[in-house]
Design a protein around this motif. Sequence first.
Motif, mmCIF file in Angstrom:
data_model
loop_
_atom_site.group_PDB
_atom_site.id
_atom_site.type_symbol
_atom_site.label_atom_id
_atom_site.label_comp_id
_atom_site.label_asym_id
_atom_site.label_seq_id
_atom_site.Cartn_x
_atom_site.Cartn_y
_atom_site.Cartn_z
ATOM 1 N N ARG A 250 0.827 -1.202 0.000
ATOM 2 C CA ARG A 250 0.000 0.000 0.000
ATOM 3 C C ARG A 250 0.866 1.259 0.000
ATOM 4 O O ARG A 250 0.556 2.234 -0.686
ATOM 5 C CB ARG A 250 -0.918 -0.008 1.224
ATOM 6 N N VAL A 251 1.956 1.242 0.753
ATOM 7 C CA VAL A 251 2.877 2.380 0.770
ATOM 8 C C VAL A 251 3.493 2.571 -0.615
ATOM 9 O O VAL A 251 3.602 3.699 -1.115
ATOM 10 C CB VAL A 251 3.970 2.170 1.830
ATOM 11 N N ARG A 252 3.884 1.487 -1.244
ATOM 12 C CA ARG A 252 4.475 1.593 -2.580
ATOM 13 C C ARG A 252 3.440 2.047 -3.606
ATOM 14 O O ARG A 252 3.775 2.780 -4.546
ATOM 15 C CB ARG A 252 5.103 0.251 -2.979
ATOM 16 N N LEU A 253 2.195 1.619 -3.428
ATOM 17 C CA LEU A 253 1.129 2.118 -4.305
ATOM 18 C C LEU A 253 1.011 3.635 -4.194
ATOM 19 O O LEU A 253 0.798 4.332 -5.191
ATOM 20 C CB LEU A 253 -0.207 1.474 -3.937
ATOM 21 N N ALA A 254 1.148 4.151 -2.984
ATOM 22 C CA ALA A 254 1.063 5.602 -2.787
ATOM 23 C C ALA A 254 2.196 6.316 -3.514
ATOM 24 O O ALA A 254 1.991 7.394 -4.095
ATOM 25 C CB ALA A 254 1.105 5.924 -1.292
ATOM 26 N N HIS A 255 3.376 5.717 -3.506
ATOM 27 C CA HIS A 255 4.493 6.312 -4.230
ATOM 28 C C HIS A 255 4.247 6.275 -5.744
ATOM 29 O O HIS A 255 4.584 7.226 -6.457
ATOM 30 C CB HIS A 255 5.790 5.575 -3.892
ATOM 31 N N VAL A 256 3.678 5.173 -6.226
ATOM 32 C CA VAL A 256 3.335 5.098 -7.648
ATOM 33 C C VAL A 256 2.313 6.164 -7.994
ATOM 34 O O VAL A 256 2.425 6.845 -9.025
ATOM 35 C CB VAL A 256 2.789 3.692 -8.001
ATOM 36 N N HIS A 257 1.316 6.323 -7.145
ATOM 37 C CA HIS A 257 0.272 7.325 -7.377
ATOM 38 C C HIS A 257 0.881 8.724 -7.500
ATOM 39 O O HIS A 257 0.552 9.483 -8.426
ATOM 40 C CB HIS A 257 -0.723 7.281 -6.218
ATOM 41 N N ALA A 258 1.786 9.049 -6.573
ATOM 42 C CA ALA A 258 2.437 10.363 -6.614
ATOM 43 C C ALA A 258 3.287 10.517 -7.869
ATOM 44 O O ALA A 258 3.303 11.593 -8.496
ATOM 45 C CB ALA A 258 3.294 10.546 -5.361
ATOM 46 N N ALA A 259 3.973 9.462 -8.247
ATOM 47 C CA ALA A 259 4.823 9.530 -9.438
ATOM 48 C C ALA A 259 3.992 9.681 -10.708
ATOM 49 O O ALA A 259 4.372 10.414 -11.634
ATOM 50 C CB ALA A 259 5.699 8.276 -9.522
ATOM 51 N N LEU A 260 2.856 9.001 -10.774
ATOM 52 C CA LEU A 260 1.979 9.115 -11.943
ATOM 53 C C LEU A 260 1.430 10.534 -12.073
ATOM 54 O O LEU A 260 1.334 11.085 -13.178
ATOM 55 C CB LEU A 260 0.830 8.112 -11.838
ATOM 56 N N ARG A 261 1.059 11.121 -10.945
ATOM 57 C CA ARG A 261 0.514 12.484 -10.978
ATOM 58 C C ARG A 261 1.578 13.494 -11.411
ATOM 59 O O ARG A 261 1.269 14.489 -12.058
ATOM 60 C CB ARG A 261 -0.032 12.860 -9.609
ATOM 61 N N THR A 270 5.563 5.980 -18.585
ATOM 62 C CA THR A 270 4.516 4.982 -18.799
ATOM 63 C C THR A 270 4.084 4.406 -17.458
ATOM 64 O O THR A 270 4.849 4.400 -16.486
ATOM 65 C CB THR A 270 5.006 3.827 -19.692
ATOM 66 N N VAL A 271 2.864 3.910 -17.415
ATOM 67 C CA VAL A 271 2.360 3.268 -16.202
ATOM 68 C C VAL A 271 3.215 2.048 -15.871
ATOM 69 O O VAL A 271 3.615 1.845 -14.718
ATOM 70 C CB VAL A 271 0.892 2.854 -16.384
ATOM 71 N N THR A 272 3.516 1.233 -16.884
ATOM 72 C CA THR A 272 4.291 0.019 -16.660
ATOM 73 C C THR A 272 5.669 0.335 -16.084
ATOM 74 O O THR A 272 6.133 -0.310 -15.140
ATOM 75 C CB THR A 272 4.450 -0.770 -17.969
ATOM 76 N N GLY A 273 6.319 1.342 -16.637
ATOM 77 C CA GLY A 273 7.647 1.700 -16.171
ATOM 78 C C GLY A 273 7.656 2.210 -14.750
ATOM 79 O O GLY A 273 8.502 1.823 -13.937
ATOM 80 N N GLY A 295 -9.749 4.501 -6.911
ATOM 81 C CA GLY A 295 -11.010 4.706 -7.599
ATOM 82 C C GLY A 295 -10.891 5.075 -9.058
ATOM 83 O O GLY A 295 -11.883 5.506 -9.664
ATOM 84 N N ARG A 296 -9.737 4.933 -9.637
ATOM 85 C CA ARG A 296 -9.545 5.201 -11.064
ATOM 86 C C ARG A 296 -8.360 4.379 -11.542
ATOM 87 O O ARG A 296 -7.597 3.843 -10.746
ATOM 88 C CB ARG A 296 -9.302 6.692 -11.319
ATOM 89 N N SER A 297 -8.212 4.293 -12.855
ATOM 90 C CA SER A 297 -7.113 3.513 -13.395
ATOM 91 C C SER A 297 -5.810 4.298 -13.319
ATOM 92 O O SER A 297 -5.823 5.537 -13.351
ATOM 93 C CB SER A 297 -7.401 3.115 -14.846
ATOM 94 N N PRO A 298 -4.679 3.624 -13.247
ATOM 95 C CA PRO A 298 -3.400 4.345 -13.256
ATOM 96 C C PRO A 298 -3.174 5.127 -14.551
ATOM 97 O O PRO A 298 -2.560 6.200 -14.538
ATOM 98 C CB PRO A 298 -2.361 3.235 -13.069
ATOM 99 N N ARG A 299 -3.702 4.621 -15.637
ATOM 100 C CA ARG A 299 -3.569 5.336 -16.922
ATOM 101 C C ARG A 299 -4.308 6.662 -16.857
ATOM 102 O O ARG A 299 -3.801 7.694 -17.371
ATOM 103 C CB ARG A 299 -4.105 4.475 -18.058
ATOM 104 N N ASP A 300 -5.502 6.672 -16.251
ATOM 105 C CA ASP A 300 -6.256 7.930 -16.124
ATOM 106 C C ASP A 300 -5.484 8.939 -15.270
ATOM 107 O O ASP A 300 -5.500 10.152 -15.550
ATOM 108 C CB ASP A 300 -7.619 7.661 -15.509
ATOM 109 N N THR A 301 -4.805 8.433 -14.236
ATOM 110 C CA THR A 301 -4.012 9.330 -13.386
ATOM 111 C C THR A 301 -2.858 9.932 -14.178
ATOM 112 O O THR A 301 -2.586 11.141 -14.093
ATOM 113 C CB THR A 301 -3.472 8.573 -12.168
ATOM 114 N N LEU A 302 -2.170 9.112 -14.959
ATOM 115 C CA LEU A 302 -1.037 9.585 -15.722
ATOM 116 C C LEU A 302 -1.451 10.613 -16.772
ATOM 117 O O LEU A 302 -0.759 11.614 -16.976
ATOM 118 C CB LEU A 302 -0.330 8.401 -16.411
ATOM 119 N N HIS A 303 -2.582 10.399 -17.404
ATOM 120 C CA HIS A 303 -3.009 11.282 -18.491
ATOM 121 C C HIS A 303 -4.034 12.328 -18.030
ATOM 122 O O HIS A 303 -4.538 13.095 -18.857
ATOM 123 C CB HIS A 303 -3.613 10.448 -19.632
ATOM 124 N N GLY A 304 -4.312 12.317 -16.721
ATOM 125 C CA GLY A 304 -5.327 13.240 -16.232
ATOM 126 C C GLY A 304 -4.848 14.684 -16.139
ATOM 127 O O GLY A 304 -3.716 15.026 -16.286
#
Length: 304
Positions: A250-261, A270-273, A295-304
């Motif tokens: 969950r902590v690592r997911l939060a870091h991914v979320h911040a990085a995607l934003r 890319t989301v995969t990278g 509540g949303r896809s990682p792709r939507d976060t990256l391109h949002g």
Amino acid sequence: MARGLMRAAFGREFSAQDVPRGGAYVIRHFDAGRFAYREMVLPAPLAFTKEPQSDLVVVRVAGGRVQRTLGREQGTFAAGDSFLGHVPGRPCSGASVDLYASAVTLPGELLARAVAAVAPRGGRPLRFTRHAPADHRLAAHWDRVRAYARSVCDLGADDVPLIIGPLADLLANAVLQVFPNTVVGHEPLLADTRDATRSTAVRATAYIDDHAHTDIGLADIAEAAQVTPRALQYAFRRHLGTTPMAHLRRVRLAHVHAALRAADPLDGATVTGIAAQWGFLHTSRFSAAYRAEYGRSPRDTLHG
């Protein structure tokens, strides 16, 4: 080079017959440091004798047949079988015919660390009482863990640095669960339940927050919290309603979320990278976990 790999797999004393026309000996070797993975295609009969070593080797046969003698135990294994090909401190010998197999090699110190996590206060020394899985269910579990290790090896250790340590621990723990031995199966010690305090959970979560970007696993977190892995798991279930590794994810997911934003797809992000940088290799599972959390896809976060 090929002969060196053959010696690594079978020891210095081995004899291989000429390969049939159109065939070839093939050994694919991956050394991750904490463990090694090897795939072998041996189309001609081969005999070997291996001197005692400190490593443990688990073999899975995909095709052909192999006969192995380890101490007083002898066995013949065919496609679909997994077995302990080599146990630390004991010689082994055998022969194969038209063999296609994989082998996971675990250093003795890795196995000792897994034993210490299970029985931190000592007890009977580790001895495998049977060299095949306890039942079909556990054999299937080992095969899933082995297949996961193979997929990580395909990517390469440099591309997934956060995965190698926990994967090595996973392999060692799976061996203790799958192959009957003198260590696993005892009741947990009362001290483990006494150490499962809220302060234990607090120390562990602080360590996870500070080290989520590094190659850590359950044993590392327990050591930082100054308790056994079992006590750590009790503490997380009792006070946080989760497990240490689930909290780490969950902590690592939060870091991914911040990085995607913060990332810009026009710069090649890319989301995969980004997910892989934080140890998420299975795209569909990562996406499902991300959507459940945000509540949303990682792709939507990256391109949002």
